[in-house]
Design an enzyme around this catalytic site. Structure first.
Site, short mmCIF file in Angstrom:
data_model
loop_
_atom_site.label_atom_id
_atom_site.label_comp_id
_atom_site.label_asym_id
_atom_site.label_seq_id
_atom_site.Cartn_x
_atom_site.Cartn_y
_atom_site.Cartn_z
N HIS A 80 -1.46 0.64 -10.20
CA HIS A 80 -2.16 -0.30 -9.21
C HIS A 80 -2.66 -1.20 -10.06
O HIS A 80 -3.54 -1.32 -9.39
CB HIS A 80 -3.38 0.38 -7.52
CG HIS A 80 -3.19 -0.60 -6.70
ND1 HIS A 80 -4.31 0.00 -5.76
CD2 HIS A 80 -4.03 -1.23 -6.04
CE1 HIS A 80 -4.16 -0.54 -4.52
NE2 HIS A 80 -3.79 -1.74 -5.46
N ARG A 123 0.53 -1.26 -0.24
CA ARG A 123 -0.56 -0.31 0.40
C ARG A 123 1.09 1.09 0.16
O ARG A 123 2.14 1.40 0.61
CB ARG A 123 -1.03 0.28 1.44
CG ARG A 123 -1.69 -1.20 1.21
CD ARG A 123 -3.50 -0.44 0.10
NE ARG A 123 -4.49 -1.33 0.35
CZ ARG A 123 -4.65 -2.65 -0.98
NH1 ARG A 123 -3.44 -2.46 -1.93
NH2 ARG A 123 -6.14 -3.18 -0.80
P1 NDP Z 1 -2.11 -11.78 4.80
O1 NDP Z 1 -3.26 -11.57 5.60
O2 NDP Z 1 -2.74 -13.11 3.87
O3 NDP Z 1 -1.03 -11.86 4.76
C1 NDP Z 1 -0.25 -10.58 5.30
C2 NDP Z 1 1.33 -10.63 6.16
O4 NDP Z 1 1.78 -9.95 6.61
C3 NDP Z 1 1.42 -11.92 6.89
O5 NDP Z 1 2.35 -13.09 6.14
C4 NDP Z 1 1.64 -11.07 8.40
O6 NDP Z 1 1.96 -12.09 8.83
C5 NDP Z 1 2.27 -9.99 7.57
N1 NDP Z 1 2.66 -8.94 8.85
C6 NDP Z 1 1.37 -8.32 9.04
N2 NDP Z 1 1.82 -7.26 9.86
C7 NDP Z 1 3.10 -7.18 10.13
C8 NDP Z 1 3.99 -6.88 11.11
N3 NDP Z 1 3.24 -5.99 12.00
N4 NDP Z 1 5.27 -7.07 11.40
C9 NDP Z 1 5.30 -8.70 10.58
N5 NDP Z 1 4.37 -9.01 9.58
C10 NDP Z 1 3.88 -8.83 9.54
O7 NDP Z 1 -2.43 -10.23 3.21
P2 NDP Z 1 -1.96 -10.99 1.49
O8 NDP Z 1 -1.35 -11.32 1.24
O9 NDP Z 1 -3.81 -11.27 1.07
O10 NDP Z 1 -1.98 -9.66 1.15
C11 NDP Z 1 -1.39 -8.31 1.93
C12 NDP Z 1 -1.45 -7.02 0.60
O11 NDP Z 1 -0.84 -6.99 -0.30
C13 NDP Z 1 -3.05 -6.82 1.33
O12 NDP Z 1 -3.39 -5.92 2.17
C14 NDP Z 1 -3.18 -5.15 0.03
O13 NDP Z 1 -2.55 -4.94 0.92
C15 NDP Z 1 -1.74 -6.17 -0.89
N6 NDP Z 1 -2.20 -5.96 -2.20
C16 NDP Z 1 -2.35 -5.57 -3.04
C17 NDP Z 1 -1.84 -5.70 -4.72
C18 NDP Z 1 -2.06 -4.61 -6.30
O14 NDP Z 1 -2.69 -5.00 -6.48
N7 NDP Z 1 -0.85 -3.56 -5.37
C19 NDP Z 1 -3.12 -6.46 -5.16
C20 NDP Z 1 -3.30 -7.56 -3.56
C21 NDP Z 1 -2.86 -6.96 -2.67
P3 NDP Z 1 1.29 -13.19 9.92
O15 NDP Z 1 2.28 -13.94 8.63
O16 NDP Z 1 2.33 -13.26 10.94
O17 NDP Z 1 0.12 -12.93 10.54
C1 OXD Z 2 -6.42 -5.64 -2.90
C2 OXD Z 2 -5.87 -4.76 -4.01
O1 OXD Z 2 -6.08 -5.07 -1.94
O2 OXD Z 2 -6.02 -4.68 -5.00
O3 OXD Z 2 -7.79 -6.91 -3.51
O4 OXD Z 2 -5.53 -3.51 -4.14
#
Ligand code: NDP
Ligand code: OXD
Length: 311
Positions: free
Chosen positions: A274, A226
């Protein structure tokens, strides 16, 4: 009971979603906001950038399904009802798209494409040393749905891969680090850093001067998480000083990025609107329909966002 499709996407896009949802769930009554007569009849809301001030007026709302993977924008809405479960989109097709985007841009930096593009503009013929993928170490912030798929894809391409998450992971072929205490160790020696974290109070502004200074000079940065993760002035300063060699930025605090933002014109930034991993309406609707059918049959709500940690 009925389902409300609540969005602020274009009316054409909303019509596409409602048509697909109605086809996938023919037995359900799915309404959009202008058609909503009886708010008390809504027990499920399917949302994509929903307008504020609506969800909290639905007195019988049992749960909310997001059509996006990231729910940071929803969670900062002060009118989001507090005790209603929130389910985000978890879709293997989305994770595969993100893994493809990660591989594309890691390979682009690995093969020096931005540097050769600048050389082409100047008609310069300089050949740079070609390293093997196994000579490079890529670090991934976030080892969730997006991070794990990306890590596996990079391993398959021969890169050394590290990952960082909140809780400790064990992923074959990936060096896993967890927690704030191990972030510095994770960063040492990385050739590229890929951000796939959710935006939460703990991760906001993580891509800052303090973090960049712990990377080797000339590291590459890829932010697909983000915009709120990157401190824009610190990214620009790190690129200008050479601390970062190049940044691939797909997400911004303000989207669309305003025309006067200097990120647009920086020679060492690849700027994307994006598009790393857009929701695929076909597969997303199948997953949402599956979640709803399962709820109607069993009363079970799919995996819920942990509001206290913000993802
Ligand atoms: P998940 O919830 O599956 O994974 C999040 C990961 O981040 C987990 O491994 C979590 O740790 C880790 N995490 C969260 N907080 C912390 C912290 N404080 N310190 C260390 N690690 C942390 O999310 P997704 O993988 O599905 O998606 C991640 C992000 O990708 C979304 O929230 C979105 O913002 C972004 N995204 C962007 C897109 C784009 O087109 N640019 C498309 C889709 C998503 P743990 O495993 O231990 O919980
Ligand atoms: C999502 C994205 O969060 O597109 O799905 O960024």
């Amino acid at each position: 009971m009925s389902i409300l499709l609540l969005t602020s996407v274009s009316s054409k896009e909303e019509a596409m979603w409602s048509s697909k949802l109605r086809s996938a769930l023919p037995e359900e009554d799915i309404v959009i906001l202008p058609e909503l007569n009886n708010k008390a009849e809504i027990d499920i809301a399917i949302v994509a950038n929903p307008p504020r001030e609506v969800l909290h007026t639905l007195s019988n709302l049992k749960w909310i399904q997001s059509l996006w993977a990231g729910v940071d924008a929803l969670l900062v809405d002060p009118t989001l009802p507090e005790n209603v479960p929130l389910v985000r989109l978890i879709d293997p097709t989305l994770s595969a798209a993100m893994a493809e985007a990660t591989a594309t841009h890691v390979l682009a930096l690995h093969r020096d494409l931005p540097r050769y593009a600048l050389q082409q503009q100047r008609q310069e013929w300089w050949q740079h040393e070609l390293l093997r993928s196994s000579d490079r170490t890529i670090g991934i912030l976030g080892l969730g749905e997006m991070g794990v798929a990306s890590a596996r894809q990079l391993r398959a391409l021969g890169f050394n891969v590290r990952g960082w998450s909140r809780s400790q992971k064990n992923i074959e072929g990936v060096e896993c680090y967890a927690g704030q205490d191990n972030l510095s160790e994770f960063l040492v020696g990385l050739d590229m850093l890929v951000n796939l974290l959710p935006l939460t109070p703990e991760t906001v502004g993580i891509l800052s001067e303090n973090l960049f200074s712990q990377l080797p000079k000339g590291a590459g940065l890829i932010n697909f998480g983000r915009g709120g993760h990157q401190v824009e002035s610190d990214v620009l300063a790190a690129l200008d000083s050479g601390q970062l060699s190049h940044a691939v930025l797909d997400v911004f605090s303000q989207e669309p990025l305003p025309a006067n933002n200097p990120l647009w014109r920086h020679p060492h930034i690849t700027l994307l609107p994006h598009v790393a991993a857009p929701t695929n309406p076909g597969t997303a609707v199948d997953i949402v329909a599956g979640n709803i059918a399962n709820y109607r049959k069993t009363g079970q709500i799919s995996k819920q966002v942990e509001r206290s940690v913000g993802y």
